[in-house]
Design a protein around this motif. Sequence first.
Motif, short mmCIF file in Angstrom:
data_model
loop_
_atom_site.label_atom_id
_atom_site.label_comp_id
_atom_site.label_asym_id
_atom_site.label_seq_id
_atom_site.Cartn_x
_atom_site.Cartn_y
_atom_site.Cartn_z
N ASN A 1 0.92 -1.34 -0.20
CA ASN A 1 0.21 0.18 -0.20
C ASN A 1 1.20 0.80 -0.26
O ASN A 1 0.88 2.36 -1.14
CB ASN A 1 -0.98 -0.15 1.42
N ILE A 2 1.44 1.35 0.87
CA ILE A 2 3.17 2.56 0.54
C ILE A 2 3.34 2.70 -0.52
O ILE A 2 3.27 3.84 -1.26
CB ILE A 2 3.81 1.71 1.73
N LEU A 3 4.09 1.75 -1.51
CA LEU A 3 4.32 1.73 -3.06
C LEU A 3 3.59 2.08 -3.71
O LEU A 3 3.83 2.73 -4.56
CB LEU A 3 4.83 0.36 -3.48
N ASP A 4 1.79 1.58 -3.49
CA ASP A 4 1.41 2.51 -4.28
C ASP A 4 0.62 3.39 -4.69
O ASP A 4 0.90 4.13 -5.26
CB ASP A 4 -0.02 1.86 -3.81
N ARG A 5 1.11 3.97 -3.44
CA ARG A 5 1.55 5.70 -2.87
C ARG A 5 2.50 6.56 -3.87
O ARG A 5 2.39 7.37 -4.19
CB ARG A 5 1.50 6.16 -1.31
N VAL A 6 3.91 5.38 -3.93
CA VAL A 6 4.59 6.42 -4.45
C VAL A 6 4.17 5.85 -6.15
O VAL A 6 4.72 6.97 -6.89
CB VAL A 6 5.78 5.21 -4.26
N PHE A 7 3.99 4.95 -6.20
CA PHE A 7 3.88 4.00 -8.14
C PHE A 7 2.32 4.68 -8.65
O PHE A 7 2.41 4.09 -9.71
CB PHE A 7 5.06 3.11 -8.50
N PHE B 1 17.63 6.92 7.38
CA PHE B 1 16.93 7.02 8.64
C PHE B 1 15.98 8.01 8.87
O PHE B 1 15.03 7.45 8.48
CB PHE B 1 17.87 6.61 10.00
N TYR B 2 16.71 9.09 7.56
CA TYR B 2 16.03 10.27 7.89
C TYR B 2 14.68 9.66 6.69
O TYR B 2 14.02 10.69 6.25
CB TYR B 2 17.41 11.83 7.21
N HIS B 3 15.49 9.58 5.86
CA HIS B 3 14.30 9.35 4.41
C HIS B 3 13.01 8.56 4.91
O HIS B 3 11.58 8.44 5.01
CB HIS B 3 14.93 8.58 3.03
N LYS B 4 13.40 7.96 5.83
CA LYS B 4 12.56 6.59 6.38
C LYS B 4 11.22 7.09 6.96
O LYS B 4 10.12 6.50 6.81
CB LYS B 4 13.32 5.46 6.00
N GLN B 5 11.76 7.63 8.39
CA GLN B 5 11.40 7.92 9.09
C GLN B 5 10.98 9.63 9.31
O GLN B 5 10.15 9.87 9.93
CB GLN B 5 12.63 7.16 10.74
N ARG B 6 11.45 10.21 8.67
CA ARG B 6 11.33 11.77 8.76
C ARG B 6 10.51 12.33 7.96
O ARG B 6 10.08 12.83 6.99
CB ARG B 6 12.38 12.30 8.99
N GLY B 7 11.58 12.29 6.45
CA GLY B 7 11.02 12.12 4.76
C GLY B 7 9.46 12.16 4.72
O GLY B 7 9.13 12.24 3.20
N PHE B 8 9.69 10.53 4.89
CA PHE B 8 8.97 9.98 3.96
C PHE B 8 7.09 10.29 4.96
O PHE B 8 6.71 10.98 4.41
CB PHE B 8 8.85 8.63 4.25
N VAL B 9 7.81 10.29 5.96
CA VAL B 9 6.55 10.94 7.37
C VAL B 9 6.03 12.80 6.90
O VAL B 9 4.99 12.32 6.35
CB VAL B 9 7.20 11.22 8.22
N ALA B 10 7.30 13.03 6.22
CA ALA B 10 6.54 15.38 5.42
C ALA B 10 5.98 14.78 4.35
O ALA B 10 4.89 15.69 4.52
CB ALA B 10 7.99 15.41 5.33
N GLU B 11 5.85 13.70 3.58
CA GLU B 11 5.47 13.78 1.71
C GLU B 11 4.10 13.13 1.95
O GLU B 11 3.42 13.01 1.60
CB GLU B 11 6.11 12.76 1.08
N TYR B 12 4.19 11.47 3.23
CA TYR B 12 3.22 11.00 2.70
C TYR B 12 2.10 10.45 4.21
O TYR B 12 1.40 10.18 4.27
CB TYR B 12 3.17 9.27 2.38
N GLY B 13 2.80 11.27 5.32
CA GLY B 13 2.46 11.91 6.88
C GLY B 13 2.03 10.20 7.62
O GLY B 13 1.45 9.84 8.60
N ARG B 14 3.46 9.42 6.94
CA ARG B 14 4.01 8.14 8.27
C ARG B 14 4.94 7.84 7.63
O ARG B 14 5.74 8.04 6.29
CB ARG B 14 3.11 6.93 7.52
N PRO B 15 6.14 7.05 8.57
CA PRO B 15 6.79 6.27 8.10
C PRO B 15 6.28 5.38 6.98
O PRO B 15 5.74 4.57 6.99
CB PRO B 15 7.51 6.18 9.89
N SER B 16 7.95 5.03 6.54
CA SER B 16 8.12 4.17 5.36
C SER B 16 8.07 2.51 5.97
O SER B 16 8.80 1.39 5.40
CB SER B 16 8.72 4.48 4.66
N CYS B 17 8.58 2.06 7.46
CA CYS B 17 8.87 1.59 7.90
C CYS B 17 7.71 0.45 8.55
O CYS B 17 6.40 0.95 8.81
CB CYS B 17 9.87 1.30 8.72
#
Length: 359
Positions: free
Chosen positions: A101-107, A297-313
């Motif tokens: 579902n997370i990959l769906d949001r990206v692709f 770590f910043y991408h998965k736990q911070r950057g992704f949160v800023a872009e999509y509203g939740r961590p990507s882990c």
Amino acid sequence: MKILKIPKTDLDLFASILPTFGELHAPVRRGRGFAFDRPALWSEVQMDYPRTILPPRKLFLPPRELMFHFDPAEGYSSLLEEAATPRVLFGVHAYDIYGLNILDRVFAQGPFHDPYYVARRQNTIIIGVDVEPDEGHFARSMNADFVDSGFDLFLSDLGDHWLVLVGTSRGDDIVVMSGSLFETPSEEDFNEYKRRSTSRRAAYRTHVEMGDLPEILEMEYHSQVWEELGAQCLSCGSCSMVCPTCYCFDVADEAALGSRAGDRIRTWDSCLFKTHALVAGGENFRHSRASRIKFRFYHKQRGFVAEYGRPSCVGCGRCAASCPAGIDITTVIKMIRGQADAHGDRTTAASNPSREPVP
């Protein structure tokens, strides 16, 4: 959402219907682990596996993918039709469905629409199954221990039966074709489901606090923790390869010798590789291992949160299980919070405000 049940003794009959809807892929034992693969016999399918070596991502974004052929005389020929081959992916855990579902949001749902990913996703039936967590799972901390979308059918253990959630019209088509195999659950079945669901959530032994982590990461941008992890990390990229939600890739054109015709190839990449941030002219924006592991770590736990509203882990535990250097994401988060050292031993930021090594 329709709710049914099926006796476990009829699961092999149910499985015999699935190839009607596409190539069957399911968890099977491979060496010392498990993998989503095409079983030769239904008896090979493992319903109680802890996690697969590679996530379902490999079926939607292959590790190495031929995207199209090109020829100056004939133009290019797409392989999109091959990507649309119907498939059934059986036995997917909730956290891996969450990963898709997370990959769906990206692709599929964002501005970067990937036709190859979308073709595979739209033509793949997803049948989920619940899992008893082991010490490596922390999906509950990531709110990924359950899903309410992204699957066609989802099976939950009731003992002698599987409770079946029908999530889509395709799932309902499978139920209809299965005839009398499915039954209407009773009130006792619902009570047993609730009891097991509560027990399963309580069985998680690994927990990590995710509240305000993006803000804490911002505060700890210059923390010595990243240097400690950089000295430990091998930059092998194993954690990226096994992650359900990592989606970095590289693209290269391979021309035939003596010709301008060739193929465009997409392969998995990792932000931990030394060449990942290397640009023309030789400049490398993340030349040190410390900077690369910090970026991950910043991408998965911070950057992704800023872009999509939740961590990507999603808390599957694959990265820790595959890391040859023994780096565990849960320990890293505790280190950033000042709750543990690099060995996972408890400490507190308050008792060590200077952040000097704890004696």
